[in-house]
Design a protein around this motif. Structure first.
Motif, short mmCIF file in Angstrom:
data_model
loop_
_atom_site.label_atom_id
_atom_site.label_comp_id
_atom_site.label_asym_id
_atom_site.label_seq_id
_atom_site.Cartn_x
_atom_site.Cartn_y
_atom_site.Cartn_z
N SER A 19 0.82 -1.08 0.11
CA SER A 19 0.13 0.09 -0.11
C SER A 19 0.97 1.33 0.07
N ARG A 20 0.38 2.43 -0.36
CA ARG A 20 1.07 3.50 -0.42
C ARG A 20 1.36 4.03 0.93
N SER A 21 2.54 4.61 1.26
CA SER A 21 2.64 5.38 2.64
C SER A 21 3.37 6.60 2.10
N LEU A 22 3.34 7.79 3.20
CA LEU A 22 3.93 8.94 2.97
C LEU A 22 5.54 8.76 3.32
N ARG A 23 6.23 9.64 2.46
CA ARG A 23 7.70 9.50 2.67
C ARG A 23 7.67 10.52 3.72
N PRO A 24 9.15 10.56 4.62
CA PRO A 24 9.30 11.64 5.46
C PRO A 24 9.37 12.88 4.93
N LEU A 25 8.74 14.11 5.60
CA LEU A 25 8.83 15.33 4.93
C LEU A 25 9.82 15.88 5.00
N PRO A 26 10.19 16.83 4.21
CA PRO A 26 11.43 17.40 4.04
C PRO A 26 11.47 18.75 4.98
N SER A 27 12.64 19.18 5.47
CA SER A 27 12.80 20.24 6.45
C SER A 27 12.40 21.79 5.68
N LEU A 28 12.03 22.76 6.39
CA LEU A 28 11.83 23.86 5.50
C LEU A 28 12.85 24.79 5.41
N ASN A 29 13.08 25.32 4.18
CA ASN A 29 14.05 26.31 3.79
C ASN A 29 13.44 27.91 3.70
N LEU A 30 13.54 28.50 4.57
CA LEU A 30 12.94 29.85 4.58
C LEU A 30 13.31 30.71 3.59
N SER A 31 14.27 30.39 2.55
CA SER A 31 14.73 31.12 1.66
C SER A 31 13.62 31.14 0.35
N PHE A 32 12.66 30.46 0.35
CA PHE A 32 12.01 30.15 -1.00
C PHE A 32 10.52 31.14 -0.72
N SER A 33 10.10 31.84 -1.75
CA SER A 33 9.09 32.55 -1.78
C SER A 33 8.24 32.44 -3.14
N ALA A 34 6.92 32.42 -2.95
CA ALA A 34 6.25 32.22 -4.37
C ALA A 34 4.79 32.89 -3.98
N LYS A 107 4.72 37.94 6.40
CA LYS A 107 5.72 37.02 6.96
C LYS A 107 5.20 35.54 6.70
N LYS A 108 3.88 35.60 7.34
CA LYS A 108 3.07 34.39 7.27
C LYS A 108 3.07 33.75 5.84
N ARG A 109 2.69 34.61 4.97
CA ARG A 109 2.78 34.15 3.55
C ARG A 109 4.21 33.53 3.16
N GLN A 110 5.18 34.18 3.23
CA GLN A 110 6.49 33.92 2.87
C GLN A 110 6.81 32.34 3.37
N VAL A 111 6.36 32.23 4.81
CA VAL A 111 6.53 30.93 5.19
C VAL A 111 5.68 29.82 4.76
N LEU A 112 4.55 30.22 4.53
CA LEU A 112 3.50 29.29 3.78
C LEU A 112 4.10 28.89 2.21
N ASP A 113 4.48 29.94 1.57
CA ASP A 113 5.04 29.76 0.24
C ASP A 113 6.11 28.49 0.47
N GLU A 114 7.17 28.76 1.33
CA GLU A 114 8.12 28.02 1.68
C GLU A 114 7.40 26.62 2.04
N ILE A 115 6.46 26.34 2.83
CA ILE A 115 6.14 25.02 3.07
C ILE A 115 5.41 24.30 1.80
N VAL A 116 4.71 25.32 1.05
CA VAL A 116 3.97 24.75 -0.35
C VAL A 116 5.28 24.13 -1.08
N LYS A 117 6.25 24.74 -1.19
CA LYS A 117 7.50 24.47 -2.11
C LYS A 117 8.16 23.24 -1.47
#
Length: 240
Positions: A19-34, A107-117
């Motif tokens: 069955s499908r299982s989720l891989r470990p999630l990566p760490s956040l990198n605060l340098s990304f924004s979208a 600032k919240k949007r920037q962190v959210l952008d990075e989570i999305v990425k």
């Protein structure tokens, strides 16, 4: 955010099932924004009714997301994204950051952008989280996720089984459990959630059915309690 860890555990069963299982999630990198476009929700969902969200409003948000996923034919991939989002926002530091009224929205949007990425979320899921941030509903995201999972399970005839264990179980072991739950429940599909519970000592428990009403207990903790009861040791504290 601490990286998720996955440990191995041995089970006696060797059923040939995958069955499908989720891989470990990566760490956040605060340098990304979208920039992420907004997702429109019905006005009845956007209205506020107090500091805590009612079950009805949480259900409305969840239904709106499910409707969108159905219209885009992305229901199965959306539940995967929702599981990722649940892991992210189950971290109190992350949830408190987004719920804080003193932190700038940009600032919240920037962190959210990075989570999305970092977690490769689909645009409509990212849009949905943006709406919760804008409407100051992000503190109730876990309630909405639970409601969405219920909607998804009903739409797809899926049984949710929560497997509690001392350490993370391997995907093939979870697949074996899923197959057995499918046989017991008669559901078309089975989704497995593996949660960590150190108090079990060893082994695992499985909860499924309506609101987790059915329990399969294969934990050492329960076995020790049964032994103590048989030996009339109920008042003696076991050294676990």
């Amino acid at each position: 955010m601490a990286a998720l860890r996955q440990s191995a555990v041995s089970l006696q069963s060797n059923l040939p099932y995958a069955s499908r299982s989720l891989r470990p999630l990566p760490s956040l990198n605060l340098s990304f924004s979208a920039t992420i476009p907004s997702l429109k929700l019905p006005s009845s969902v956007r209205s506020r009714g107090g500091p805590r969200m009612s079950a009805t409003v949480a259900s409305s948000y969840a239904s709106a997301l499910a409707d969108l996923a159905q219209s885009n034919n992305t229901l199965d991939t959306t539940i995967v994204d929702v599981e990722k989002v649940e892991k992210v926002f189950s971290d109190p530091d992350v949830l408190n950051f987004f719920a804080s009224p003193i932190i700038d929205t940009e600032k919240k949007r920037q962190v959210l952008d990075e989570i999305v990425k970092s977690y490769a979320l689909q645009p409509h899921v990212a849009n949905f989280i943006n709406i919760l941030v804008d409407s100051q509903r992000i503190d109730t995201i876990i309630d909405i996720i639970k409601e969405f999972e219920t909607v998804y399970n009903n739409l797809t005839n899926t049984e949710l089984a929560v497997v509690s264990s001392v350490i993370k179980l391997q995907p093939d072991h979870l697949a074996q459990i899923a197959k057995q739950v499918q046989k017991l429940s008669g559901a078309k599909n089975v989704r497995i959630k593996n949660v960590i519970d150190p108090s079990l000592v060893a082994g695992f428990t499985i909860r499924y059915g309506n609101s987790g009403s059915k329990l399969i207990d294969m934990s050492i903790k329960t076995q020790l309690q049964e032994i103590a009861s048989q030996l009339d040791l109920g008042d003696i504290q076991l050294a676990l």
